[in-house]
Scaffold this motif. Structure first.
Motif, mmCIF file in Angstrom:
data_model
loop_
_atom_site.group_PDB
_atom_site.id
_atom_site.type_symbol
_atom_site.label_atom_id
_atom_site.label_comp_id
_atom_site.label_asym_id
_atom_site.label_seq_id
_atom_site.Cartn_x
_atom_site.Cartn_y
_atom_site.Cartn_z
ATOM 1 N N ALA A 1 0.833 -0.905 -0.018
ATOM 2 C CA ALA A 1 0.270 0.168 -0.592
ATOM 3 C C ALA A 1 1.425 1.140 -0.206
ATOM 4 C CB ALA A 1 -0.693 -0.077 1.032
ATOM 5 N N SER A 2 2.085 1.140 -0.156
ATOM 6 C CA SER A 2 3.234 2.020 0.644
ATOM 7 C C SER A 2 3.631 2.443 -0.411
ATOM 8 C CB SER A 2 3.912 1.892 1.848
ATOM 9 O OG SER A 2 5.408 3.306 2.096
ATOM 10 N N LYS A 3 4.223 1.326 -0.863
ATOM 11 C CA LYS A 3 4.735 1.580 -2.249
ATOM 12 C C LYS A 3 3.490 1.970 -3.898
ATOM 13 C CE LYS A 3 8.353 0.186 -1.291
ATOM 14 N NZ LYS A 3 9.675 1.271 -1.445
ATOM 15 N N ALA A 4 2.126 1.561 -4.012
ATOM 16 C CA ALA A 4 0.989 2.091 -4.574
ATOM 17 C C ALA A 4 1.449 3.183 -4.659
ATOM 18 C CB ALA A 4 -0.357 1.384 -4.859
ATOM 19 N N SER A 5 0.851 3.861 -2.856
ATOM 20 C CA SER A 5 1.054 5.213 -2.831
ATOM 21 C C SER A 5 2.170 6.335 -3.259
ATOM 22 C CB SER A 5 0.871 5.527 -0.750
ATOM 23 O OG SER A 5 0.561 7.024 -0.922
ATOM 24 N N GLY A 6 2.608 5.716 -3.404
ATOM 25 C CA GLY A 6 3.789 6.831 -3.857
ATOM 26 C C GLY A 6 4.336 6.896 -5.107
ATOM 27 N N TYR A 7 3.716 5.302 -6.450
ATOM 28 C CA TYR A 7 3.739 5.280 -7.314
ATOM 29 C C TYR A 7 2.863 6.390 -7.886
ATOM 30 C CZ TYR A 7 3.162 3.635 -11.965
ATOM 31 O OH TYR A 7 3.405 3.902 -13.324
ATOM 32 N N VAL A 8 1.544 6.434 -7.399
ATOM 33 C CA VAL A 8 0.428 7.066 -7.591
ATOM 34 C C VAL A 8 0.376 8.272 -7.456
ATOM 35 C CG1 VAL A 8 -2.301 7.515 -7.060
ATOM 36 C CG2 VAL A 8 -1.963 5.372 -7.308
ATOM 37 N N ARG A 9 1.577 9.077 -5.965
ATOM 38 C CA ARG A 9 1.579 10.534 -6.125
ATOM 39 C C ARG A 9 2.764 10.712 -6.786
ATOM 40 N NH1 ARG A 9 1.885 10.887 0.307
ATOM 41 N NH2 ARG A 9 -0.267 11.259 0.763
ATOM 42 N N SER A 10 3.768 9.738 -7.247
ATOM 43 C CA SER A 10 4.798 10.262 -8.449
ATOM 44 C C SER A 10 4.507 10.022 -10.038
ATOM 45 C CB SER A 10 5.926 9.371 -8.361
ATOM 46 O OG SER A 10 5.591 8.147 -8.666
ATOM 47 N N HIS A 11 3.250 9.692 -10.009
ATOM 48 C CA HIS A 11 2.867 9.695 -11.398
ATOM 49 C C HIS A 11 1.809 10.026 -11.412
ATOM 50 C CE1 HIS A 11 5.946 7.092 -11.406
ATOM 51 N NE2 HIS A 11 6.497 6.941 -12.637
ATOM 52 N N THR A 12 0.782 10.916 -11.371
ATOM 53 C CA THR A 12 -0.602 10.766 -11.309
ATOM 54 C C THR A 12 -0.452 13.018 -11.137
ATOM 55 O OG1 THR A 12 -1.767 9.904 -9.796
ATOM 56 C CG2 THR A 12 -2.540 11.555 -10.366
ATOM 57 N N PRO A 13 -1.351 13.486 -12.062
ATOM 58 C CA PRO A 13 -1.486 14.867 -11.995
ATOM 59 C C PRO A 13 -1.004 15.620 -10.869
ATOM 60 C CG PRO A 13 -1.925 14.299 -14.089
ATOM 61 C CD PRO A 13 -1.488 13.283 -13.218
ATOM 62 N N ARG A 14 -0.975 16.744 -10.666
ATOM 63 C CA ARG A 14 -1.608 17.415 -8.604
ATOM 64 C C ARG A 14 -2.971 17.377 -8.254
ATOM 65 N NH1 ARG A 14 -2.515 22.067 -7.426
ATOM 66 N NH2 ARG A 14 -1.940 22.792 -9.028
ATOM 67 N N MET A 15 -3.411 18.086 -10.055
ATOM 68 C CA MET A 15 -4.683 18.718 -9.943
ATOM 69 C C MET A 15 -5.562 17.417 -9.780
ATOM 70 S SD MET A 15 -5.277 22.042 -10.109
ATOM 71 C CE MET A 15 -6.825 22.151 -10.582
ATOM 72 N N ALA A 16 -5.801 16.576 -10.751
ATOM 73 C CA ALA A 16 -6.056 14.907 -9.967
ATOM 74 C C ALA A 16 -5.935 14.090 -8.933
ATOM 75 C CB ALA A 16 -5.792 13.813 -11.501
ATOM 76 N N ARG A 17 -4.927 14.476 -8.574
ATOM 77 C CA ARG A 17 -4.226 13.825 -6.947
ATOM 78 C C ARG A 17 -5.132 14.513 -5.574
ATOM 79 N NH1 ARG A 17 1.393 14.211 -8.090
ATOM 80 N NH2 ARG A 17 1.272 16.135 -6.433
ATOM 81 N N GLU A 18 -5.543 16.043 -6.175
ATOM 82 C CA GLU A 18 -6.370 16.897 -5.064
ATOM 83 C C GLU A 18 -8.300 16.935 -5.665
ATOM 84 O OE1 GLU A 18 -4.928 21.173 -5.956
ATOM 85 O OE2 GLU A 18 -2.890 20.812 -4.507
ATOM 86 N N PHE A 19 -7.993 16.337 -6.719
ATOM 87 C CA PHE A 19 -9.750 15.661 -7.107
ATOM 88 C C PHE A 19 -10.124 14.512 -6.119
ATOM 89 C CE2 PHE A 19 -12.824 14.342 -9.485
ATOM 90 C CZ PHE A 19 -14.219 15.055 -9.235
ATOM 91 N N VAL A 20 -8.683 13.949 -6.498
ATOM 92 C CA VAL A 20 -9.464 12.721 -5.309
ATOM 93 C C VAL A 20 -9.183 12.336 -4.446
ATOM 94 C CG1 VAL A 20 -9.244 9.788 -5.861
ATOM 95 C CG2 VAL A 20 -9.000 11.065 -8.248
#
Length: 80
Positions: free
Chosen positions: A19-38
């Motif tokens: 879960a930690s690795k997946a969260s880090g991967y999503v944070r590094s490979h997702t645009p900031r606006m999309a992360r903030e929306f989700v």
């Protein structure tokens, strides 16, 4: 019993690492606006906010059920 505890702890540790690795991967490979929306603007405390919401929901449902049971009891035994 010791084997069960060992495998439970091993599975828990593996799940936390994944879960930690997946969260880090999503944070590094997702645009900031999309992360903030989700995840919302406070992305560092998503797990804490989720846990807090679950606890609030549990307490609310517990209080509602307790009130329902008290009303049922009062209706059943209150008019004697």
């Amino acid at each position: 019993m010791v084997k069960r505890i060992f495998w439970f702890c091993a599975g828990l540790a593996t799940g936390l690492v994944v879960a930690s690795k997946a969260s880090g991967y999503v944070r590094s490979h997702t645009p900031r606006m999309a992360r903030e929306f989700v995840l919302g603007p406070d992305q560092d405390n998503v797990a804490l906010r989720t846990l807090g919401s679950l606890v609030e929901d549990f307490k609310k449902n517990f209080a509602d059920k307790e009130a329902e049971m008290n009303n049922s009891y009062a209706e059943k035994f209150g008019n004697r």
